[in-house]
Design an enzyme around this catalytic site. Structure first.
Site, PDB file in Angstrom:
ATOM      1  N   HIS A  72     -22.571 -11.586   8.474  1.00  0.00           N
ATOM      2  CA  HIS A  72     -23.065 -12.204   7.237  1.00  0.00           C
ATOM      3  C   HIS A  72     -22.917 -13.718   7.305  1.00  0.00           C
ATOM      4  CE1 HIS A  72     -23.097  -8.621   4.208  1.00  0.00           C
ATOM      5  NE2 HIS A  72     -23.631  -8.301   5.379  1.00  0.00           N
ATOM      6  N   TYR A 201     -20.709 -11.669  -5.716  1.00  0.00           N
ATOM      7  CA  TYR A 201     -19.543 -11.821  -6.594  1.00  0.00           C
ATOM      8  C   TYR A 201     -20.072 -12.246  -7.975  1.00  0.00           C
ATOM      9  CZ  TYR A 201     -16.418 -11.952  -2.505  1.00  0.00           C
ATOM     10  OH  TYR A 201     -15.719 -11.642  -1.358  1.00  0.00           O
ATOM     11  N   PRO A 293      -7.697  -9.357  -3.791  1.00  0.00           N
ATOM     12  CA  PRO A 293      -8.745  -9.174  -2.774  1.00  0.00           C
ATOM     13  C   PRO A 293     -10.001 -10.036  -2.989  1.00  0.00           C
ATOM     14  CG  PRO A 293      -8.526  -7.235  -4.160  1.00  0.00           C
ATOM     15  CD  PRO A 293      -7.408  -8.143  -4.524  1.00  0.00           C
ATOM     16  N   TYR A 385     -13.491 -19.114   3.152  1.00  0.00           N
ATOM     17  CA  TYR A 385     -13.942 -17.718   3.181  1.00  0.00           C
ATOM     18  C   TYR A 385     -14.115 -17.223   4.628  1.00  0.00           C
ATOM     19  CZ  TYR A 385     -16.243 -13.488   1.428  1.00  0.00           C
ATOM     20  OH  TYR A 385     -16.543 -12.174   1.117  1.00  0.00           O
TER      21      TYR A 385
HETATM   22  P1  FAS Z   1      -0.583  -1.713   5.186  1.00  0.00           P
HETATM   23  O1  FAS Z   1      -0.036  -1.455   3.806  1.00  0.00           O
HETATM   24  O2  FAS Z   1      -2.037  -1.513   5.441  1.00  0.00           O
HETATM   25  O3  FAS Z   1       0.180  -0.788   6.256  1.00  0.00           O
HETATM   26  C1  FAS Z   1       1.578  -0.580   6.160  1.00  0.00           C
HETATM   27  C2  FAS Z   1       1.900   0.711   6.889  1.00  0.00           C
HETATM   28  O4  FAS Z   1       3.321   0.876   6.864  1.00  0.00           O
HETATM   29  C3  FAS Z   1       1.295   1.928   6.213  1.00  0.00           C
HETATM   30  O5  FAS Z   1       0.665   2.762   7.162  1.00  0.00           O
HETATM   31  C4  FAS Z   1       2.495   2.620   5.576  1.00  0.00           C
HETATM   32  O6  FAS Z   1       2.356   4.031   5.540  1.00  0.00           O
HETATM   33  C5  FAS Z   1       3.622   2.204   6.497  1.00  0.00           C
HETATM   34  N1  FAS Z   1       4.948   2.208   5.849  1.00  0.00           N
HETATM   35  C6  FAS Z   1       5.245   1.809   4.593  1.00  0.00           C
HETATM   36  N2  FAS Z   1       6.566   1.971   4.360  1.00  0.00           N
HETATM   37  C7  FAS Z   1       7.100   2.489   5.504  1.00  0.00           C
HETATM   38  C8  FAS Z   1       8.414   2.877   5.889  1.00  0.00           C
HETATM   39  N3  FAS Z   1       9.436   2.766   5.043  1.00  0.00           N
HETATM   40  N4  FAS Z   1       8.593   3.379   7.130  1.00  0.00           N
HETATM   41  C9  FAS Z   1       7.554   3.474   7.996  1.00  0.00           C
HETATM   42  N5  FAS Z   1       6.281   3.130   7.699  1.00  0.00           N
HETATM   43  C10 FAS Z   1       6.074   2.639   6.461  1.00  0.00           C
HETATM   44  N6  FAS Z   1      -7.619  -6.667   1.445  1.00  0.00           N
HETATM   45  C11 FAS Z   1      -8.833  -7.236   1.536  1.00  0.00           C
HETATM   46  O7  FAS Z   1      -8.990  -8.215   2.266  1.00  0.00           O
HETATM   47  N7  FAS Z   1      -9.903  -6.737   0.794  1.00  0.00           N
HETATM   48  C12 FAS Z   1      -9.762  -5.629  -0.015  1.00  0.00           C
HETATM   49  O8  FAS Z   1     -10.711  -5.197  -0.675  1.00  0.00           O
HETATM   50  C13 FAS Z   1      -8.506  -5.000  -0.116  1.00  0.00           C
HETATM   51  N8  FAS Z   1      -8.345  -3.882  -0.904  1.00  0.00           N
HETATM   52  C14 FAS Z   1      -7.092  -3.310  -1.002  1.00  0.00           C
HETATM   53  C15 FAS Z   1      -6.869  -2.165  -1.800  1.00  0.00           C
HETATM   54  C16 FAS Z   1      -5.586  -1.587  -1.906  1.00  0.00           C
HETATM   55  C17 FAS Z   1      -5.360  -0.370  -2.785  1.00  0.00           C
HETATM   56  C18 FAS Z   1      -4.500  -2.169  -1.213  1.00  0.00           C
HETATM   57  C19 FAS Z   1      -3.099  -1.590  -1.353  1.00  0.00           C
HETATM   58  C20 FAS Z   1      -4.712  -3.290  -0.414  1.00  0.00           C
HETATM   59  C21 FAS Z   1      -6.004  -3.864  -0.298  1.00  0.00           C
HETATM   60  N9  FAS Z   1      -6.249  -4.978   0.521  1.00  0.00           N
HETATM   61  C22 FAS Z   1      -7.459  -5.569   0.634  1.00  0.00           C
HETATM   62  C23 FAS Z   1      -5.204  -5.551   1.287  1.00  0.00           C
HETATM   63  C24 FAS Z   1      -5.077  -4.706   2.538  1.00  0.00           C
HETATM   64  O9  FAS Z   1      -6.290  -4.701   3.241  1.00  0.00           O
HETATM   65  C25 FAS Z   1      -3.928  -5.274   3.305  1.00  0.00           C
HETATM   66  O10 FAS Z   1      -4.031  -6.684   3.413  1.00  0.00           O
HETATM   67  C26 FAS Z   1      -3.798  -4.662   4.672  1.00  0.00           C
HETATM   68  O11 FAS Z   1      -3.727  -3.263   4.518  1.00  0.00           O
HETATM   69  C27 FAS Z   1      -2.547  -5.248   5.304  1.00  0.00           C
HETATM   70  O12 FAS Z   1      -2.216  -4.478   6.380  1.00  0.00           O
HETATM   71  P2  FAS Z   1      -0.685  -4.157   6.728  1.00  0.00           P
HETATM   72  O13 FAS Z   1       0.112  -5.407   6.576  1.00  0.00           O
HETATM   73  O14 FAS Z   1      -0.729  -3.444   8.026  1.00  0.00           O
HETATM   74  O15 FAS Z   1      -0.137  -3.200   5.563  1.00  0.00           O
HETATM   75  C1  PHB Z   2     -14.732  -4.901   0.420  1.00  0.00           C
HETATM   76  O1  PHB Z   2     -15.822  -4.710   0.994  1.00  0.00           O
HETATM   77  O2  PHB Z   2     -13.899  -3.978   0.253  1.00  0.00           O
HETATM   78  C2  PHB Z   2     -14.390  -6.285  -0.066  1.00  0.00           C
HETATM   79  C3  PHB Z   2     -15.185  -7.346   0.298  1.00  0.00           C
HETATM   80  C4  PHB Z   2     -14.878  -8.625  -0.162  1.00  0.00           C
HETATM   81  C5  PHB Z   2     -13.790  -8.803  -0.990  1.00  0.00           C
HETATM   82  C6  PHB Z   2     -12.977  -7.720  -1.351  1.00  0.00           C
HETATM   83  C7  PHB Z   2     -13.290  -6.450  -0.895  1.00  0.00           C
HETATM   84  O3  PHB Z   2     -13.488 -10.052  -1.459  1.00  0.00           O
END
Ligand code: FAS
Ligand code: PHB
Length: 390
Positions: A72, A201, A293, A385
């Protein structure tokens, strides 16, 4: 058991770190509390910075990304019912983003890890980082009723916001900075073609909306919702009707609706823990920081953290130098806070704040009007971005 680095968490941060350490010749074991399918069932981020793509190239986990990912050049902003395109490629001298779901990134990294024959211990209970204030740290965990121990040189806490690593740090050794937003995001995934070729957005008096995608046939949509809202309050029909009310007329007219295949509500917060190193324990990714996000930074910050950390650990083992690991926290936090600022700014500008006064509402519109009318402001949004340099 013994290894050089124990990684807690098999999300994008832990998996990417594991592959980077592997190609740098540093042995590592991942200990994860869930199983592979549970992790792959989580629908999260969708936009990758060029730096994240380059790291996936470096570890050999980007073939499918380059086949299926969508490049994009820009995004679109809607306010007062009018759509404005932000040409990020033009504003940054050629930089772009890749739309490719976090679920797919995680899948590709898991496959790369398995192909390299690296160890991931799933379904590990009571994972506990121990003795990381000395030079003989270890991690214990319970699996199938038996307690196990892994001796190591370093522990990487990649276990997300609710993980054990940050909680294991003595309270007087850590500072936490947080802002919780008074709303959440209701997200829907649907097997329908995207409403527009690029992300939209939208700022609307009824609330923020985002139109994103995973492919040419799978779309991802978000609506700002109340913090106390629940997915059960939102039938697919109600979701589509509300989305149409927040979009500009052309997008509303083009929207293809269909059954949701995933529906969830995520809270929004800004959070940073300082420092990100405690003796032989490092924090990376959501374990150390959270962004709303709106700026698509969460996953990409996890990538830059583990880039810094893997280079520092390679230097420790290859050059017997602790300079990199000692500088990790300062280096990572410098980029983290810039992404926190950008994500806060995008969130503040585009969301409806129920308690806002008329002055603040006018400032939001002035911010947007200035943004779409100024090359300098457009360039500032664009360079953040697409991702600031590492
Ligand atoms: P993660 O949370 O992905 O991974 C952590 C891992 O550690 C998991 O597999 C978990 O099971 C494990 N873990 C936890 N506790 C543990 C323990 N005690 N022992 C062993 N393992 C354990 N970011 C965006 O850029 N755009 C988005 O739209 C977006 N939407 C999101 C929606 C939700 C609901 C959430 C929660 C986050 C969102 N994020 C988004 C942010 C997300 O993408 C994170 O930045 C990304 O998952 C970060 O990755 P990790 O740091 O690996 O953490
Ligand atoms: C998504 O595709 O999940 C997404 C993209 C852009 C954002 C947040 C989420 O800023």
């Amino acid at each position: 058991m013994r290894t050089q680095v124990v990684i807690i968490g098999s999300g994008p941060a832990g998996l990417l770190l594991g592959q980077l350490l592997h190609i740098y010749g540093v042995d590592n074991i991942i200990v994860e509390r869930k199983d592979r399918d549970y992790i792959l069932g989580r629908i999260r981020a969708g936009v990758l910075e060029q730096g994240t793509v380059k790291l996936l190239d470096e570890v050999g986990a980007s073939a499918r990304l380059h086949r299926e990912g969508l490049i994009h050049d820009g995004i679109e902003l809607v306010f007062d019912g009018v759509r404005h395109r932000i040409d990020m490629k033009e504003a940054t001298g050629g930089k772009t983003v890749t739309v490719y779901g976090q679920t797919e990134v995680t899948h590709d990294l898991m496959d790369a890890r398995a192909a390299a024959g690296l160890t991931t211990i799933y379904d590990a209970d009571q994972v506990t980082p121990r003795d990381f204030d000395g030079d003989k740290p270890r991690v214990t965990y319970v699996k199938d009723g038996t307690t196990h121990e892994i001796a190591c040189d370093f522990i990487a806490g990649c276990d997300g916001f609710h993980g054990i690593s940050r909680q294991s740090v003595p309270a007087d050794a850590i500072r936490q900075f947080e802002r919780v937003y008074p709303f959440g995001w209701l997200g829907v995934l649907s097997e329908t073609p995207p409403v527009s070729p690029e992300l939209i957005y939208t700022k609307h008096d009824r609330g923020f909306a985002l139109c994103s995608m995973r492919s040419q046939t799978r779309s991802r949509y978000y609506l700002q919702c109340r913090l106390d809202d629940h997915v059960d309050n939102w039938s697919d029909e109600k979701f589509w009707d509300e989305l149409k009310r927040r979009l500009d007329p052309e997008a509303a007219g083009h929207l293809v609706t269909g059954p949701s295949i995933e529906k969830s509500i995520a809270p929004l917060r800004s959070f940073v823990a300082e420092p990100m190193k405690f003796g032989r324990l490092f924090l990376a990714g959501d374990a150390a920081h959270i962004v709303p996000p709106t700026g698509a930074k969460g996953l990409n910050l996890a990538a830059s953290d583990v880039h810094y950390l893997s280079v520092a650990l390679r230097e420790f083992y290859a050059e017997k130098s602790a300079a990199g690991i000692d500088a990790y926290s300062t280096k990572a936090l410098a980029r983290v806070w810039k992404a926190e600022r950008f994500s806060w700014w995008m969130t503040s500008m585009l969301h409806h704040f129920a308690d806002t006064d008329e002055f603040s509402a006018r400032i939001q519109i002035a911010e947007l009007t200035y943004l779409v009318g100024s090359k300098a402001a457009t360039a500032a949004l664009s360079e953040n971005y697409v991702g600031l340099p590492y």
